[in-house]
Design an enzyme around this catalytic site. Structure first.
Site, PDB file in Angstrom:
ATOM      1  CB  ALA A   1      -0.657   0.004   0.968  1.00 20.47           C
TER       2      ALA A   1
ATOM      3  CB  VAL B   1      -0.721   4.109   3.840  1.00 16.44           C
ATOM      4  CG1 VAL B   1      -1.371   2.880   4.662  1.00 16.44           C
ATOM      5  CG2 VAL B   1      -0.379   5.369   5.128  1.00 16.44           C
ATOM      6  CE1 TYR B   2      -0.128  -1.074   4.662  1.00 17.53           C
ATOM      7  CE2 TYR B   2       0.973  -3.081   3.729  1.00 17.53           C
ATOM      8  CZ  TYR B   2      -0.587  -2.576   4.126  1.00 17.53           C
ATOM      9  OH  TYR B   2      -1.439  -3.022   4.394  1.00 17.53           O
ATOM     10  CB  SER B   3       7.205   2.228   4.960  1.00 17.55           C
ATOM     11  OG  SER B   3       7.083   1.560   6.634  1.00 17.55           O
ATOM     12  CG  ASP B   4       5.493   7.844   4.792  1.00 17.27           C
ATOM     13  OD1 ASP B   4       4.063   8.275   5.305  1.00 17.27           O
ATOM     14  OD2 ASP B   4       5.677   8.609   5.612  1.00 17.27           O
TER      15      ASP B   4
END
Length: 351
Positions: free
Chosen positions: A59, A61-64
């Site tokens: 995704a 959003v995972y670790s930007d």
């Protein structure tokens, strides 16, 4: 590795898929999940492919976005061997258009994900959450454009409620947009709420479940026991507040049942918990994660065998929770049950 249809689509996916949330972990949440570097990520991908696990989920959003970047590097030179699944919609900044599923945001997010993953198409793009501020028709028409442009092959959602998903499916059918074929959901032996409404919906509408956190947010790893302190290395020390809550009484009842089944089968607690999920209706693929090679090989051992009926019944009984209104009449009143038979053991789906 067993292959299954993704909902009512024509796409076949492996019964187990790999979640790349541990790749390049940054921040308090994803850093606690894992900090797999590029070399280890590539090794984990190799092990997955050798085992027939070809679907990899991440995704933005995972670790930007760092998880997508690490996954892209790990599959470099192997794009034709893998399927890539990613999600978008959760906030990535403080700006007014840095969150949600508007046309502007979806196009921008898709282009950014393609760059980070190092590919020109995404096999499955999922909306990470329902956006109440954007009409479903706007999100669906944008996804349709991305599909027509060849940038996305299939579309799905994650963490939707029943009415949100059904509203979207109805709009897709009305306007001729691609239907959501996947719903990425939380489902585990200590979190069976998916069964109350979303499972019947998925069965009726042909939406396959991609299960996240099959080990109950790290509670069913086999290291948590009644009367013992939380292991020092457990990620629950840092992430419990982010995950679905579970009472100690319910957790340990499930763990006791898992321990008894493990003793009789010779399988590990995580393997049994995952295998139970693979027996449930609508489940197209269970997403497994791993911080290292040992954890990955442990989870891969959840396939290739089947729990006995008495073991399934024992786990069902230990993990059962009474459903709330309006779902509980199915269990308590014969008249309702006659009109709405349980779906737990159903096998058919909408064609």
């Amino acid at each position: 590795m067993e292959s299954r249809r993704l909902g009512a689509s024509g796409l076949n996916v492996p019964a187990l898929s790999f979640g790349a949330g541990t790749f390049a972990g940054r921040g308090p949440l994803f850093g606690a999940w894992g900090t797999t570097d590029a070399q280890e990520a590539r090794r984990l991908v190799e092990i997955c492919l050798d085992a027939g696990v070809t679907l990899f989920d991440t995704a933005d959003v995972y670790s930007d976005g760092a998880s997508e970047e690490a996954l892209g590097k790990a599959i470099r030179g192997r794009r034709d061997q893998v399927m890539l699944s990613t999600k978008t919609g959760l906030p990535l900044g403080e700006g007014p258009n840095d969150a949600g599923t508007s046309r502007s945001r979806l196009i921008k997010a898709c282009e950014a994900a393609l760059r980070r993953l190092g590919t020109d198409y995404i096999d499955l793009l999922q909306l990470h959450a329902y956006d109440a501020g954007t009409p479903v028709e706007e999100a669906l028409s944008t996804l349709a454009d991305l599909v027509r442009a060849g940038k996305v092959r299939y579309v799905g959602v994650s963490n939707f409620s029943g009415w949100q998903l059904m509203k979207s499916l109805a709009a897709a059918e009305t306007y001729g947009h691609p239907r959501y074929v996947a719903h990425q959901v939380y489902y585990s032996l200590v979190g069976r709420d998916y069964e109350w409404e979303l499972m019947p919906l998925g069965l009726d509408q042909g939406v396959g479940a991609l299960v996240w956190s099959p080990l109950g947010w790290g509670r069913l790893t086999g290291r948590i026991r009644r009367g013992q302190p939380l292991p020092a290395q457990s990620r629950l020390h840092q992430t419990a507040e982010y995950g679905p809550p579970v009472t100690d009484e319910h957790l340990f009842a499930v763990v006791d049942a898992l321990d008894s089944v493990a003793e009789e089968t010779g399988k590990s607690v995580p393997q049994i918990a995952i295998n139970w999920l693979l027996r449930q209706p609508t489940v197209s693929s269970v997403i497994i994660g791993a911080r290292n090679e040992a954890q990955l090989r442990q989870n891969l051992g959840a396939t290739g065998w089947t729990l006995a009926p008495e073991h399934l019944a024992r786990l069902d009984a230990a993990s059962h929770r009474e459903a709330p209104y309006p779902y509980f009449p199915y269990y308590r009143q014969a008249g309702f049950a006659r009109l709405n038979p349980p779906v737990r053991h159903a096998t058919s789906a909408r064609p």
